[in-house]
Design a protein around this motif. Structure first.
Motif, PDB file in Angstrom:
ATOM      1  N   TRP A   1       8.546   1.467  -6.308  1.00  0.00           N
ATOM      2  CA  TRP A   1       7.913   0.346  -5.415  1.00  0.00           C
ATOM      3  C   TRP A   1       7.884  -0.936  -5.402  1.00  0.00           C
ATOM      4  O   TRP A   1       8.860  -1.710  -5.009  1.00  0.00           O
ATOM      5  CB  TRP A   1       6.796   0.764  -4.245  1.00  0.00           C
ATOM      6  CG  TRP A   1       7.250   1.864  -3.387  1.00  0.00           C
ATOM      7  CD1 TRP A   1       7.319   3.420  -4.137  1.00  0.00           C
ATOM      8  CD2 TRP A   1       6.760   1.778  -1.912  1.00  0.00           C
ATOM      9  NE1 TRP A   1       7.039   4.019  -2.383  1.00  0.00           N
ATOM     10  CE2 TRP A   1       7.198   3.337  -1.381  1.00  0.00           C
ATOM     11  CE3 TRP A   1       6.689   0.759  -1.078  1.00  0.00           C
ATOM     12  CZ2 TRP A   1       6.542   3.427  -0.564  1.00  0.00           C
ATOM     13  CZ3 TRP A   1       6.669   0.691   0.050  1.00  0.00           C
ATOM     14  CH2 TRP A   1       6.365   1.976   0.049  1.00  0.00           C
ATOM     15  N   CYS A   2       7.658  -1.184  -7.037  1.00  0.00           N
ATOM     16  CA  CYS A   2       7.605  -2.876  -7.496  1.00  0.00           C
ATOM     17  C   CYS A   2       9.449  -2.924  -7.310  1.00  0.00           C
ATOM     18  O   CYS A   2       9.963  -4.235  -6.803  1.00  0.00           O
ATOM     19  CB  CYS A   2       7.105  -2.447  -8.951  1.00  0.00           C
ATOM     20  SG  CYS A   2       7.124  -4.217  -9.527  1.00  0.00           S
ATOM     21  N   GLU A   3      10.244  -2.107  -8.567  1.00  0.00           N
ATOM     22  CA  GLU A   3      11.382  -2.355  -8.233  1.00  0.00           C
ATOM     23  C   GLU A   3      12.506  -2.626  -6.393  1.00  0.00           C
ATOM     24  O   GLU A   3      13.222  -3.313  -6.753  1.00  0.00           O
ATOM     25  CB  GLU A   3      12.520  -0.962  -9.240  1.00  0.00           C
ATOM     26  CG  GLU A   3      13.394  -1.417  -9.577  1.00  0.00           C
ATOM     27  CD  GLU A   3      14.482  -2.786  -9.568  1.00  0.00           C
ATOM     28  OE1 GLU A   3      13.469  -3.308 -10.842  1.00  0.00           O
ATOM     29  OE2 GLU A   3      15.821  -3.308  -9.593  1.00  0.00           O
ATOM     30  N   ALA A   4      12.174  -1.769  -6.112  1.00  0.00           N
ATOM     31  CA  ALA A   4      12.485  -1.586  -4.940  1.00  0.00           C
ATOM     32  C   ALA A   4      12.024  -2.978  -3.993  1.00  0.00           C
ATOM     33  O   ALA A   4      12.809  -3.620  -3.529  1.00  0.00           O
ATOM     34  CB  ALA A   4      12.356  -0.472  -3.681  1.00  0.00           C
ATOM     35  N   ALA A   5      10.726  -3.615  -3.882  1.00  0.00           N
ATOM     36  CA  ALA A   5      10.201  -4.623  -3.179  1.00  0.00           C
ATOM     37  C   ALA A   5      11.188  -6.399  -4.390  1.00  0.00           C
ATOM     38  O   ALA A   5      11.316  -6.684  -3.166  1.00  0.00           O
ATOM     39  CB  ALA A   5       8.775  -4.993  -3.282  1.00  0.00           C
ATOM     40  N   LYS A   6      11.437  -6.279  -5.450  1.00  0.00           N
ATOM     41  CA  LYS A   6      11.666  -7.050  -6.174  1.00  0.00           C
ATOM     42  C   LYS A   6      13.458  -7.502  -5.396  1.00  0.00           C
ATOM     43  O   LYS A   6      14.030  -7.952  -5.198  1.00  0.00           O
ATOM     44  CB  LYS A   6      12.189  -6.305  -7.153  1.00  0.00           C
ATOM     45  CG  LYS A   6      11.321  -7.332  -8.428  1.00  0.00           C
ATOM     46  CD  LYS A   6      11.366  -6.989  -9.907  1.00  0.00           C
ATOM     47  CE  LYS A   6      10.600  -6.419 -10.333  1.00  0.00           C
ATOM     48  NZ  LYS A   6      10.313  -5.989 -11.817  1.00  0.00           N
ATOM     49  N   ARG A   7      13.901  -6.160  -5.165  1.00  0.00           N
ATOM     50  CA  ARG A   7      15.254  -5.759  -4.553  1.00  0.00           C
ATOM     51  C   ARG A   7      15.457  -6.380  -3.189  1.00  0.00           C
ATOM     52  O   ARG A   7      15.865  -7.303  -2.727  1.00  0.00           O
ATOM     53  CB  ARG A   7      16.544  -3.995  -4.362  1.00  0.00           C
ATOM     54  CG  ARG A   7      16.612  -4.060  -5.828  1.00  0.00           C
ATOM     55  CD  ARG A   7      16.266  -2.288  -6.304  1.00  0.00           C
ATOM     56  NE  ARG A   7      16.891  -2.218  -7.264  1.00  0.00           N
ATOM     57  CZ  ARG A   7      17.926  -1.394  -7.610  1.00  0.00           C
ATOM     58  NH1 ARG A   7      18.974  -0.864  -6.094  1.00  0.00           N
ATOM     59  NH2 ARG A   7      18.481  -0.973  -8.360  1.00  0.00           N
ATOM     60  N   VAL A   8      14.507  -5.817  -2.456  1.00  0.00           N
ATOM     61  CA  VAL A   8      14.067  -6.148  -1.218  1.00  0.00           C
ATOM     62  C   VAL A   8      14.016  -8.174  -1.185  1.00  0.00           C
ATOM     63  O   VAL A   8      14.644  -9.022  -0.453  1.00  0.00           O
ATOM     64  CB  VAL A   8      13.115  -5.757  -0.654  1.00  0.00           C
ATOM     65  CG1 VAL A   8      12.911  -6.450   1.198  1.00  0.00           C
ATOM     66  CG2 VAL A   8      13.437  -4.638  -0.046  1.00  0.00           C
ATOM     67  N   GLY A   9      13.336  -8.252  -2.454  1.00  0.00           N
ATOM     68  CA  GLY A   9      12.880 -10.130  -2.497  1.00  0.00           C
ATOM     69  C   GLY A   9      14.136 -11.084  -2.523  1.00  0.00           C
ATOM     70  O   GLY A   9      14.045 -12.037  -2.144  1.00  0.00           O
TER      71      GLY A   9
END
Ligand code: MG
Length: 377
Positions: A225-233
């Motif tokens: 989830w952390c990595e996915a949130a970074k991509r979204v950011g």
């Protein structure tokens, strides 16, 4: 509707597949047919027909009232077994089309993949497995085969849905994955496995968030989830918590599906597979990249500890299992309470198995209703 004559029909369906499908896809022309032979349909291919038979079955409709992880009493946002099935079919079709596989077969397999779930999901499955321990146990994957081969009664000519042997084989490999080493499942079946994992990893977390069993910051501490949130950011500057959650969910599905298409596509391109049979003899081809597999594993450990073993979920599990045990014992003592169709099978499969089949077919709601009606003083 005026159907084209047989020869034209075959040409149409098979030519379309020759044009759109890869050589390693399961082409309708190569189907092994059905247990009870039937003439071809005037304008539907064999797997399209399988898909339609599944959609029109009673077992399929009942998925709407069977829980995935959370019961109907907990809220109305989360997935049922039916909406989970649709999400799996949606992801699987996307993968199947991108990889030039047979989408009709992919869809039939996806729509059938959870048909055998008893009421109350894995809690119900474990309870029935205990009740039927002396009769070979109970597994939802095996029960799906019993449903489509015997228990569904839709046609006068044969029991079950008389699905194509490729659909039955795909479901059979879900029962015992270790049996699939010499002969792998068709790529269409492998795609459904992968899509199931994409769907439940993403949506169980979403449902748990919405039910307040987890908080977003807790999930964002999980590496996937952390990595996915970074991509979204990278794409969005400031998002509210709700917007961020939705964006991360989209990203998770897109990321996993994109990873599968790229990785499996590259493997297939270098694999030189000339037929679906070649694919059956090859290694298991449809799997995520190792880094993503590891990230998914960490998420699954987190979900197991924090969601599947959440006190609210465990309480439902305990109640459901106690109820099913009581119902099983009740019907075994009073077989006259069984509907005629199940009473009529006692001689063939034994009383306990027939009771198990009856209970397994019930929706969560119907099981609770019958429990109150027959077994509550
Ligand atoms: Mg599933």
């Amino acid at each position: 509707m005026n159907a084209p004559p047989n020869a034209a029909r075959d040409d149409m369906i098979l030519a379309r597949e020759r044009l759109l499908l890869a050589p390693y896809a399961m082409h309708s022309a190569d189907t092994a047919g059905r247990k009870h032979p039937e003439p071809p349909h005037p304008y539907r291919g064999p797997f399209q027909r399988d898909r339609d038979r599944i959609v029109h079955s009673a077992a399929y409709r009942r998925l709407s009232s069977k829980m995935q992880v959370f019961t109907g009493e907990m809220g109305d946002y989360h997935r049922t077994r039916l909406t989970h099935t649709h999400e799996v079919a949606s992801v699987a079709r996307t993968l199947g089309r991108a990889l030039k596989l047979n989408e009709d077969l992919v869809e039939a397999l996806a729509l059938a993949h959870d048909l055998g779930h008893p009421p109350f999901g894995h809690a119900g499955e474990d309870a029935l497995d205990e009740c039927l321990a002396d009769e070979g146990g109970f597994s939802h994957n095996r029960h799906a085969l019993r449903l489509v081969e015997e228990l569904e009664r839709r046609y006068p000519e044969f029991p079950g849905l008389n699905l194509s042997l490729e659909v039955l084989e795909g479901q059979a490999t879900r029962v015992d994955k270790s049996a699939a080493t010499a002969r792998r499942p068709l790529l269409e079946a492998q795609v459904v496995e992968a899509a199931d994992s994409v769907a439940y990893d993403t949506h169980d977390a979403d449902d748990a968030l919405e039910l307040g069993l987890l908080s977003l910051p807790e999930l964002l501490a999980v590496p996937l989830w952390c990595e996915a949130a970074k991509r979204v950011g990278v794409r969005y500057a400031a998002l509210s918590e709700k917007e961020l959650k939705r964006a991360v969910l989209h990203e998770l599905i897109d990321w996993q599906a994109g990873d599968l298409v790229a990785r499996v596509g590259a493997r297939l391109a270098e694999g030189d597979l000339a037929s679906a049979d070649d694919a059956r003899r090859a290694a298991w081809l449809v799997e995520a990249s190792p880094a993503l597999v590891e990230l998914k594993r960490e998420l699954e450990v987190f979900l197991r500890d924090r969601v599947y073993r959440h006190p609210n979920v465990l309480r439902v599990r305990r109640d459901a299992q106690a109820m099913l045990h009581e119902m099983f014992a009740g019907y075994a003592l009073r077989p006259d309470l069984l509907p005629a169709s199940f009473a009529g099978r006692v001689e063939k499969v034994g009383l306990r198995r027939s009771v198990g089949d009856y209970l397994a077919g019930m929706t969560d709601r119907y099981a609770q209703q019958e429990y109150r009606r027959l077994f509550t003083p």
